[in-house]
Design a protein around this motif. Structure first.
Motif, PDB file in Angstrom:
ATOM      1  N   SER A 297      56.366  73.569   5.849  1.00 29.51           N
ATOM      2  CA  SER A 297      57.639  74.277   6.062  1.00 29.51           C
ATOM      3  C   SER A 297      58.539  73.537   7.067  1.00 29.51           C
ATOM      4  N   VAL A 298      57.891  72.897   8.061  1.00 30.34           N
ATOM      5  CA  VAL A 298      58.687  72.140   9.042  1.00 30.34           C
ATOM      6  C   VAL A 298      59.288  70.902   8.403  1.00 30.34           C
ATOM      7  N   GLY A 299      58.560  70.265   7.535  1.00 32.75           N
ATOM      8  CA  GLY A 299      59.043  69.073   6.835  1.00 32.75           C
ATOM      9  C   GLY A 299      59.291  67.908   7.773  1.00 32.75           C
ATOM     10  N   THR A 300      60.484  67.330   7.680  1.00 35.74           N
ATOM     11  CA  THR A 300      60.818  66.134   8.479  1.00 35.74           C
ATOM     12  C   THR A 300      61.462  66.469   9.808  1.00 35.74           C
ATOM     13  N   ARG A 301      61.610  67.759  10.132  1.00 33.49           N
ATOM     14  CA  ARG A 301      62.323  68.107  11.348  1.00 33.49           C
ATOM     15  C   ARG A 301      61.576  67.690  12.606  1.00 33.49           C
ATOM     16  N   LEU A 302      60.253  67.868  12.611  1.00 33.44           N
ATOM     17  CA  LEU A 302      59.501  67.471  13.794  1.00 33.44           C
ATOM     18  C   LEU A 302      59.523  65.949  14.012  1.00 33.44           C
ATOM     19  N   PRO A 303      59.281  65.128  12.973  1.00 32.80           N
ATOM     20  CA  PRO A 303      59.397  63.668  13.183  1.00 32.80           C
ATOM     21  C   PRO A 303      60.783  63.228  13.675  1.00 32.80           C
ATOM     22  N   LYS A 304      61.831  63.888  13.163  1.00 32.48           N
ATOM     23  CA  LYS A 304      63.178  63.537  13.615  1.00 32.48           C
ATOM     24  C   LYS A 304      63.372  63.891  15.086  1.00 32.48           C
ATOM     25  N   ALA A 305      62.816  65.055  15.490  1.00 31.51           N
ATOM     26  CA  ALA A 305      62.915  65.442  16.898  1.00 31.51           C
ATOM     27  C   ALA A 305      62.178  64.448  17.779  1.00 31.51           C
ATOM     28  N   VAL A 306      60.980  64.028  17.330  1.00 33.09           N
ATOM     29  CA  VAL A 306      60.221  63.024  18.085  1.00 33.09           C
ATOM     30  C   VAL A 306      61.007  61.715  18.183  1.00 33.09           C
ATOM     31  N   SER A 307      61.655  61.332  17.076  1.00 30.94           N
ATOM     32  CA  SER A 307      62.439  60.091  17.060  1.00 30.94           C
ATOM     33  C   SER A 307      63.606  60.165  18.042  1.00 30.94           C
ATOM     34  N   GLN A 308      64.264  61.313  18.082  1.00 34.06           N
ATOM     35  CA  GLN A 308      65.380  61.448  18.994  1.00 34.06           C
ATOM     36  C   GLN A 308      64.940  61.411  20.460  1.00 34.06           C
ATOM     37  N   VAL A 309      63.761  62.015  20.719  1.00 32.63           N
ATOM     38  CA  VAL A 309      63.236  61.949  22.083  1.00 32.63           C
ATOM     39  C   VAL A 309      62.904  60.508  22.460  1.00 32.63           C
ATOM     40  N   GLU A 310      62.326  59.756  21.523  1.00 28.02           N
ATOM     41  CA  GLU A 310      62.024  58.342  21.783  1.00 28.02           C
ATOM     42  C   GLU A 310      63.306  57.563  22.059  1.00 28.02           C
ATOM     43  N   ARG A 311      64.362  57.861  21.283  1.00 27.85           N
ATOM     44  CA  ARG A 311      65.644  57.165  21.495  1.00 27.85           C
ATOM     45  C   ARG A 311      66.218  57.510  22.858  1.00 27.85           C
ATOM     46  N   LEU A 312      66.147  58.800  23.221  1.00 28.21           N
ATOM     47  CA  LEU A 312      66.654  59.206  24.532  1.00 28.21           C
ATOM     48  C   LEU A 312      65.834  58.560  25.641  1.00 28.21           C
ATOM     49  N   THR A 313      64.532  58.455  25.455  1.00 30.16           N
ATOM     50  CA  THR A 313      63.675  57.790  26.446  1.00 30.16           C
ATOM     51  C   THR A 313      64.074  56.327  26.610  1.00 30.16           C
ATOM     52  N   SER A 314      64.376  55.652  25.483  1.00 30.67           N
ATOM     53  CA  SER A 314      64.805  54.249  25.546  1.00 30.67           C
ATOM     54  C   SER A 314      66.108  54.103  26.315  1.00 30.67           C
ATOM     55  N   LEU A 315      67.065  55.032  26.093  1.00 29.73           N
ATOM     56  CA  LEU A 315      68.332  54.962  26.809  1.00 29.73           C
ATOM     57  C   LEU A 315      68.127  55.176  28.311  1.00 29.73           C
ATOM     58  N   VAL A 316      67.272  56.132  28.653  1.00 29.68           N
ATOM     59  CA  VAL A 316      66.997  56.376  30.074  1.00 29.68           C
ATOM     60  C   VAL A 316      66.328  55.164  30.701  1.00 29.68           C
ATOM     61  N   ASP A 317      65.396  54.537  29.961  1.00 27.01           N
ATOM     62  CA  ASP A 317      64.753  53.323  30.480  1.00 27.01           C
ATOM     63  C   ASP A 317      65.776  52.218  30.722  1.00 27.01           C
ATOM     64  N   SER A 318      66.753  52.113  29.823  1.00 25.67           N
ATOM     65  CA  SER A 318      67.792  51.091  30.000  1.00 25.67           C
ATOM     66  C   SER A 318      68.605  51.356  31.261  1.00 25.67           C
ATOM     67  N   LEU A 319      68.998  52.607  31.473  1.00 27.01           N
ATOM     68  CA  LEU A 319      69.750  52.937  32.688  1.00 27.01           C
ATOM     69  C   LEU A 319      68.925  52.664  33.931  1.00 27.01           C
ATOM     70  N   LEU A 320      67.630  52.971  33.864  1.00 24.78           N
ATOM     71  CA  LEU A 320      66.759  52.702  35.001  1.00 24.78           C
ATOM     72  C   LEU A 320      66.659  51.202  35.268  1.00 24.78           C
ATOM     73  N   ASP A 321      66.588  50.401  34.201  1.00 22.46           N
ATOM     74  CA  ASP A 321      66.542  48.947  34.379  1.00 22.46           C
ATOM     75  C   ASP A 321      67.835  48.427  35.001  1.00 22.46           C
ATOM     76  N   VAL A 322      68.981  48.969  34.589  1.00 25.16           N
ATOM     77  CA  VAL A 322      70.260  48.546  35.156  1.00 25.16           C
ATOM     78  C   VAL A 322      70.287  48.816  36.654  1.00 25.16           C
ATOM     79  N   SER A 323      69.811  49.983  37.060  1.00 25.27           N
ATOM     80  CA  SER A 323      69.788  50.294  38.493  1.00 25.27           C
ATOM     81  C   SER A 323      68.846  49.358  39.235  1.00 25.27           C
ATOM     82  N   ARG A 324      67.721  49.003  38.623  1.00 23.33           N
ATOM     83  CA  ARG A 324      66.791  48.059  39.260  1.00 23.33           C
ATOM     84  C   ARG A 324      67.418  46.677  39.391  1.00 23.33           C
TER      85      ARG A 324
END
Length: 663
Positions: free
Chosen positions: A476-503
């Motif tokens: 019933s969930v279908g592809t919604r959970l994988p998409k949510a996981v993908s978006q969290v991974e993308r957001l994590t990558s963006l946060v890591d990039s900002l953290l690297d810029v500050s470093r």
């Protein structure tokens, strides 16, 4: 005409001379021996109004002709005819025209034959000569040219009024060689004397052209002069005359020196932007060596105080007095006229820094005593203005007895103060920008760290939800959970990039290099990105490649590979991606080539900058940090990254890394 003029006039052999013709000739004719004594003359010469009366054989020609500079010149020319055998013709004088021809005995010149013609209209000739002389005088005066003439035989050194003025001498002053050499500026004296010595040598050709400074005899004023002239020599190489002209070029020299000074000041001001104290010290030292004797500079605070002061003196032995004087520069407003310019923004020119003025400017008896020790005779106070505010004050002093500042000096000092003020304003803006960047980097660091905690928790919750789902719920969930996981991974990558810029901004981009193999890491990254390549429709061409071992940070190098391969998929327009690895001269070369949209030439320079983009954010997204971070990582490992690209034909990114770190 040949003859022997050995001694007395009566011994001259005149048998070949038709005496009747000589006596009745319509022009004056005279025969002269080598001593320039009359041997014989005709009736016409005796009747001329020019030669003085009572002519008789044996008299010196100098006692016959009218006195004056013109006669001296004619006599000198006659001596040259005796020496060289070369005649001269029809020299125009006020009282007649003179021609001179040599008399030979064999090859030896034994005497002269003079021809004197009366000017038909003496009055008109005299008037024309006066007009010509007046025109010459007017021309010399309009050009501000002075003339001088030196006679080595008599030691007479004649200067016209303009030359005396340029030499700083009173009217009618009798110049001599010693006095002339004494007024040449000490720094130019040896060079000028060398030119003079070379000029009075016959082999030099006798001409000269030189620029030098003089110190006025009477007024002590320093002037720059341009001098030209010539020396004349007899047949034996002896100096017979030395004359020339002088022109005042002080203004030109001042303009040139001002331009050089401001250029050097601008160069110094452009070298550093992070230390006001060093800027002030270097400008003070440059000023003291060029436009003044000593210089003191203070920088104001918002309350009008001068907490930072710098100073320099031209003479090293006086440097400690200037350092001592810095203690007395008023720090608070309203305590001394020295600070008036800080509040009014106006400069002050004190041409005569007299004892009364010193007392008014002194803040204490000790300060006055130090002023008297430094003994400035002229002072300028100039505010340093820029950006609508006064940044400080410059005090420039001249200690030479005859040196007095003028409006031109003040204009130069104001231009310097303006440039120093601009440098201080730029320093202030730079400091504010640096602080703002520091605050931004600090915010990014804090925000990134704060975001990492909920993102980590969110990723964990997604994983737990995925494990707890029953087959029915998963369907019933279908592809919604994988998409949510993908978006969290993308957001994590963006946060890591900002953290690297500050470093990176804080200089804390750490590396943990280890011995590793590049091709294996590359295949792992491509496998993780296989879904990305599939969604983009890009196949990856990576042929079998020998292993490449090096000493690198695996996690950071992984980050670089992900950025390059992800970009190739994003901008590859569904066309193949070509990946190559090779070793050249002890360095690993990794290239990632796509056949996509490419990059415009104008966008390439900013591609590796922070937030730099070559495409529309609306269509392609992202923060524009991937290549910036990749460049910082590669350079931290002593490598280089570059790109070659053409619009609509794709791009090739090349990473070059040393196999071993620097020892």
């Amino acid at each position: 005409m040949n003859g022997s003029l050995q001694e007395p006039a009566l011994r001259l052999d005149l048998e070949s001379v038709p005496l009747e013709v000589l006596w009745n000739a319509p022009i004056g004719i005279a025969l002269v021996d080598r001593g320039l004594q009359l041997v014989r003359f005709n009736r016409a010469l005796a009747g001329l109004h020019g030669p003085r009366a009572r002519l008789y054989p044996g008299i010196r020609l100098a006692d016959v002709l009218p006195p004056g500079e013109a006669t001296q010149d004619i006599l000198w020319r006659m001596e040259q005819v005796l020496a060289t055998g070369q005649p001269f013709s029809r020299i125009e004088l006020e009282w007649g025209r003179v021609s001179c021809h040599p008399l030979h005995e064999g090859t030896r010149v034994v005497g002269l034959c003079l021809y004197l013609e009366e000017v038909p209209e003496p009055g008109l000739a005299r008037e024309a000569l006066q007009v010509s002389e007046e025109r010459l005088r007017m021309s010399l005066a309009s050009a501000s040219i002075g003339t001088w003439d030196f006679n080595p035989a008599t030691g007479e050194f004649l200067c016209d009024a303009r030359a005396l003025e340029l030499f700083g001498a009173p009217p009618g002053f009798r110049m001599d060689c010693d006095t002339f050499h004494s007024i040449i500026h000490p720094e130019d004296r040896e060079r000028t004397q060398q030119v003079i010595q070379r000029t009075v040598s016959p082999e030099s050709g006798g001409s000269y052209d030189i620029e030098y400074r003089v110190i006025g005899i009477q007024n002590g004023v320093e002037r720059w002069l341009s001098a030209q002239g010539r020396a004349w020599f007899d047949e034996h190489g002896g100096l017979v005359r030395f004359s020339g002209t002088v022109v005042d070029i002080t203004q030109r020299k001042r303009t040139e020196a001002s331009a050089r000074f401001l250029s050097e000041a601008s160069r110094l001001l452009a070298e550093r932007l992070d230390r006001a104290e060093e800027i002030l010290e270097r400008v003070a030292r440059l000023s003291a060596s060029s436009i003044c004797t000593y210089c003191i500079i203070g920088v104001t605070r918002p309350d009008g105080r001068l907490p930072r002061v710098a100073g320099a003196h031209r003479e090293p032995s006086q440097e400690h007095f200037v350092r001592e004087a810095l203690r007395f520069v008023p720090r608070a407003p309203g305590t001394s006229p020295l600070l008036e310019g800080v509040h009014t923004g106006r400069s002050a020119l004190i041409r005569e820094f007299t004892q009364d003025v010193r007392q008014r400017y002194a803040v204490s008896p000790e300060h006055l005593a130090l002023m008297n020790t430094l003994d400035a005779h002229s002072v300028m106070t100039v505010p340093m203005r820029a950006g609508g505010k006064v940044h400080g004050m410059m005090i420039l002093a001249a200690c030479a007895h005859q040196r007095r500042f003028d409006e031109e000096d003040l204009a130069l000092a104001e231009e310097l103060a303006h440039r120093v003020g601009m440098a201080l304003e730029n320093l202030r803006l730079y400091e504010e920008a640096r602080q703002a960047v520091g605050l931004r980097d600090e915010f990014l660091s804090v925000a990134s760290h704060e975001l990492k905690t909920p993102l980590t928790s969110l990723k964990l919750q997604h994983a737990l939800i995925g494990k707890s789902l029953t087959p029915e719920c998963r369907a019933s969930v279908g592809t919604r959970l994988p998409k949510a996981v993908s978006q969290v991974e993308r957001l994590t990558s963006l946060v890591d990039s900002l953290l690297d810029v500050s470093r990176i901004g804080a200089g804390r981009l750490g590396l943990e290099p280890v011995e590793m193999e590049l091709t294996q890491l590359l295949r792992e990254v491509m496998e993780r990105l296989s879904e990305v390549f599939a969604q983009a429709g890009c196949g990856v061409d990576f042929p079998d490649t020998p292993t490449v071992h090096g000493y690198w940070d695996p996690s950071r190098l992984d980050q670089v590979l992900v950025n390059l391969l992800s970009n190739a998929a994003k901008y590859g327009a569904g066309k193949p991606i070509h990946v190559r690895v090779k070793v050249v001269d002890g360095r690993a070369l990794l290239s990632v080539e796509d056949e996509g949209i490419g990059i415009a030439p104008g966008d390439v320079p900013r591609l590796f900058s922070r937030f730099g983009r070559a495409v529309s954010e609306r269509h392609y997204g992202g923060l524009g940090l991937g290549l910036f971070i990749s460049k910082q990582i590669v350079e931290a490992m002593d490598g280089r990254i570059r790109v070659e690209s053409q619009p609509a034909r794709g791009s090739t990114f090349t990473v070059e890394l040393p196999l071993r770190a620097r020892g």
